[in-house]
Design an enzyme around this catalytic site. Structure first.
Site, mmCIF file in Angstrom:
data_model
loop_
_atom_site.group_PDB
_atom_site.id
_atom_site.type_symbol
_atom_site.label_atom_id
_atom_site.label_comp_id
_atom_site.label_asym_id
_atom_site.label_seq_id
_atom_site.Cartn_x
_atom_site.Cartn_y
_atom_site.Cartn_z
ATOM 1 N N LYS A 79 0.749 -1.154 0.189
ATOM 2 C CA LYS A 79 0.006 0.099 -0.073
ATOM 3 C C LYS A 79 1.038 1.234 0.007
ATOM 4 C CE LYS A 79 -4.467 1.023 0.598
ATOM 5 N NZ LYS A 79 -5.686 0.242 0.202
ATOM 6 N N GLY A 179 -26.074 2.097 2.186
ATOM 7 C CA GLY A 179 -25.102 2.411 1.102
ATOM 8 C C GLY A 179 -25.414 2.163 -0.126
ATOM 9 N N VAL A 180 -25.916 3.099 -1.003
ATOM 10 C CA VAL A 180 -26.317 2.630 -2.503
ATOM 11 C C VAL A 180 -25.220 3.496 -3.535
ATOM 12 C CG1 VAL A 180 -28.227 1.470 -2.122
ATOM 13 C CG2 VAL A 180 -28.243 3.889 -2.096
ATOM 14 N N GLY A 181 -24.040 3.303 -3.193
ATOM 15 C CA GLY A 181 -23.225 4.122 -3.973
ATOM 16 C C GLY A 181 -22.834 3.277 -5.182
ATOM 17 N N VAL A 183 -20.872 0.368 -5.319
ATOM 18 C CA VAL A 183 -21.170 -0.857 -5.160
ATOM 19 C C VAL A 183 -22.403 -1.326 -4.704
ATOM 20 C CG1 VAL A 183 -20.314 -2.928 -3.995
ATOM 21 C CG2 VAL A 183 -18.629 -1.270 -4.636
HETATM 22 P P1 NAD Z 1 -19.321 4.902 -2.766
HETATM 23 O O1 NAD Z 1 -18.607 6.161 -2.297
HETATM 24 O O2 NAD Z 1 -19.594 5.056 -4.280
HETATM 25 O O3 NAD Z 1 -20.803 4.575 -1.915
HETATM 26 C C1 NAD Z 1 -20.888 5.066 -0.498
HETATM 27 C C2 NAD Z 1 -22.288 5.337 -0.304
HETATM 28 O O4 NAD Z 1 -22.505 5.218 1.284
HETATM 29 C C3 NAD Z 1 -22.508 6.638 -0.805
HETATM 30 O O5 NAD Z 1 -23.540 6.622 -1.770
HETATM 31 C C4 NAD Z 1 -22.658 7.448 0.323
HETATM 32 O O6 NAD Z 1 -23.646 8.597 0.285
HETATM 33 C C5 NAD Z 1 -23.006 6.487 1.415
HETATM 34 N N1 NAD Z 1 -22.810 6.739 2.944
HETATM 35 C C6 NAD Z 1 -21.970 7.466 3.527
HETATM 36 N N2 NAD Z 1 -22.252 7.552 4.692
HETATM 37 C C7 NAD Z 1 -23.373 6.722 4.824
HETATM 38 C C8 NAD Z 1 -24.200 6.382 6.305
HETATM 39 N N3 NAD Z 1 -23.805 6.967 7.326
HETATM 40 N N4 NAD Z 1 -25.298 5.628 6.057
HETATM 41 C C9 NAD Z 1 -25.543 5.175 4.905
HETATM 42 N N5 NAD Z 1 -24.847 5.797 3.645
HETATM 43 C C10 NAD Z 1 -23.714 6.263 3.756
HETATM 44 O O7 NAD Z 1 -18.473 3.631 -2.531
HETATM 45 P P2 NAD Z 1 -18.271 2.241 -2.867
HETATM 46 O O8 NAD Z 1 -17.324 2.281 -4.054
HETATM 47 O O9 NAD Z 1 -19.743 2.024 -3.382
HETATM 48 O O10 NAD Z 1 -17.836 1.375 -1.733
HETATM 49 C C11 NAD Z 1 -18.673 1.193 -0.752
HETATM 50 C C12 NAD Z 1 -18.053 0.459 0.386
HETATM 51 O O11 NAD Z 1 -17.303 -0.760 -0.084
HETATM 52 C C13 NAD Z 1 -16.648 1.310 0.931
HETATM 53 O O12 NAD Z 1 -16.436 0.928 2.291
HETATM 54 C C14 NAD Z 1 -15.637 0.688 0.124
HETATM 55 O O13 NAD Z 1 -14.124 0.850 0.912
HETATM 56 C C15 NAD Z 1 -15.834 -0.903 0.027
HETATM 57 N N6 NAD Z 1 -15.199 -1.384 -1.026
HETATM 58 C C16 NAD Z 1 -15.473 -1.119 -2.351
HETATM 59 C C17 NAD Z 1 -14.942 -1.564 -3.314
HETATM 60 C C18 NAD Z 1 -15.108 -1.196 -4.923
HETATM 61 O O14 NAD Z 1 -14.672 -1.990 -5.680
HETATM 62 N N7 NAD Z 1 -15.400 0.134 -5.145
HETATM 63 C C19 NAD Z 1 -14.164 -2.609 -3.333
HETATM 64 C C20 NAD Z 1 -13.902 -3.303 -1.873
HETATM 65 C C21 NAD Z 1 -14.472 -2.598 -1.041
#
Ligand code: NAD
Length: 368
Positions: A79, A179-181, A183
């Site tokens: 990292k 969390g509906v970002g 992923v």
């Molecule tokens: P993202 O930023 O696209 O989505 C995260 C969502 O969570 C956002 O819509 C945000 O508004 C919401 N959020 C923030 N605080 C919140 C709360 N208190 N309550 C409810 N919703 C809340 O991130 P992502 O890429 O979708 O990743 C989501 C999680 O998965 C993260 O923890 C990330 O570290 C982990 N992750 C992602 C990947 C990947 O491929 N993107 C891989 C491994 C792990």
């Protein structure tokens, strides 16, 4: 540019880089390359001190070794962290300098996106090193990892239901997604398609509304979602959601989602175990993204079908973890660590000739 080695017990190599011209102040940790070159994202963060940055980079690099080991990516763990406020320090010069730091490690550390570092930044880094992964498809990379992470989480949820309810069908299941970002939204699409009842919450109201309109899912308030009565709670937002406060409010039988570091502290893993809540350890179930990136290192370059095939092994890894947990009477979170450590230890014990076959970086199509 000054690059200094900092000896740290248990790590193959840790370096500090300082470049007065660009203002770069960074640390890179290579934890273990027994299984292959180390891969892990580059994080930019306004750490209060170098020692805070060091704690983070060491923890994250070790975590990458474990994650890659259990996912059988053929990669090790590393990292990097760049110290600074992204709004203040990002510049072309800084990323070119960071590329030189990565390059100086000769392919033993391969970088990727992480917090506050996007594809645009990596495009600059790549001008000074070939050791960059996860770039856009048109640049020879494997593209956005999120849909692949979502696919792995979906398969992991099914496996967890199979284990906990003796049936991996989702038609009679209720999943609460926090969390509906990137992923979470892709996961919800898959869950709905499989017939599950889904409740979602997100700090971004617009995202919740859009999904409710498109897929007809139920919604909950951000402060309610952890306590929604459901079969599966899928944390896909922040880390440390299972803590002293939330653990007593849970009304699910399974916790399986994408978020990293779901447990605030290891003891929360033990409490879940004691309460009979099946936990899918974060780095095992959310490995779809890294598996997809690792497919860039296949001899013939990235092939999506191969990446998907490997992601489809996530349920198998989870079942292994749960078996260890059951047999040894230890929390699933500890069982995952044990499995990862065993995989690395077994590879270390293998004769050198066998190891060499997996330990050489295969940059293949890299542009550098
Ligand atoms: P993202 O930023 O696209 O989505 C995260 C969502 O969570 C956002 O819509 C945000 O508004 C919401 N959020 C923030 N605080 C919140 C709360 N208190 N309550 C409810 N919703 C809340 O991130 P992502 O890429 O979708 O990743 C989501 C999680 O998965 C993260 O923890 C990330 O570290 C982990 N992750 C992602 C990947 C990947 O491929 N993107 C891989 C491994 C792990």
């Amino acid at each position: 540019m000054e690059i200094h080695d900092l000896p740290v017990a248990g790590y193959e190599r840790v370096v500090r880089a300082r470049d007065p011209e660009s203002g770069l102040h960074a640390l890179v940790a290579i934890h273990d390359t027994t299984l292959g070159p180390s891969l892990g994202g580059m994080r930019m963060w306004p750490y209060a001190s170098e020692s805070e940055a060091m704690t983070d980079v060491l923890r994250l690099a070790r975590g990458m070794t474990f994650k890659s080991a259990v996912a059988h990516t053929g990669l090790g763990g590393g990292k990097s962290v760049v110290i600074g406020d992204p709004k203040a320090v990002k510049s072309e010069k800084l990323f070119l300098a960071m590329g030189r730091v990565v390059d100086s490690l000769g392919g033993r550390y391969i970088t990727a996106e992480d917090v506050n570092i996007g594809i645009d930044d990596l495009e600059i880094v790549r001008r000074s090193t070939r050791w960059v992964s996860g770039l856009a498809r048109e640049d020879g990379g494997s593209g956005n990892p999120s849909p692949y992470t979502a696919y792995g989480v979906y398969l992991g949820i099914r496996a967890a239901c199979g284990r906990q309810f003796d049936n991996d069908e989702l038609r009679s299941r209720h999943v609460a997604v926090q969390g509906v970002g990137a992923v979470g939204s892709a996961l919800v699409e898959r869950l709905v398609k499989a017939g599950a009842r889904v409740t979602v919450a997100d700090a971004r109201e617009d995202r919740v509304r859009a999904l409710a309109e498109k897929l007809g899912v139920a919604t909950a308030r951000v402060d309610e979602i952890v306590a929604v009565p459901c079969d599966v709670f899928a944390p896909c937002a922040l880390g440390a959601v299972i803590d002293d406060r939330t653990i007593g409010t849970l009304r699910c039988k399974v916790i399986a989602g994408a978020a990293n570091n779901v447990l605030h502290e290891p003891r929360h893993g033990r409490q879940l175990f004691e309460r009979g809540v099946l936990y899918a350890p974060d780095y095992v179930i959310n490995a779809g993204g890294i598996i997809n990136v690792s497919a860039e290192f296949a001899a013939g370059g990235y092939v999506e079908a191969e990446a998907l095939r490997r992601i489809e092994r996530i349920p198998e890894a989870l079942r292994q973890v749960w078996s260890i947990s059951n047999d040894e009477k230890i929390p699933a979170s500890d069982a995952a660590d044990r499995l990862a450590m065993n995989i690395v230890a077994e590879a270390k014990a293998r004769p050198a000739a066998t190891k060499a076959a997996t330990a050489s970086p295969r940059p293949g199509h890299f542009a550098g």
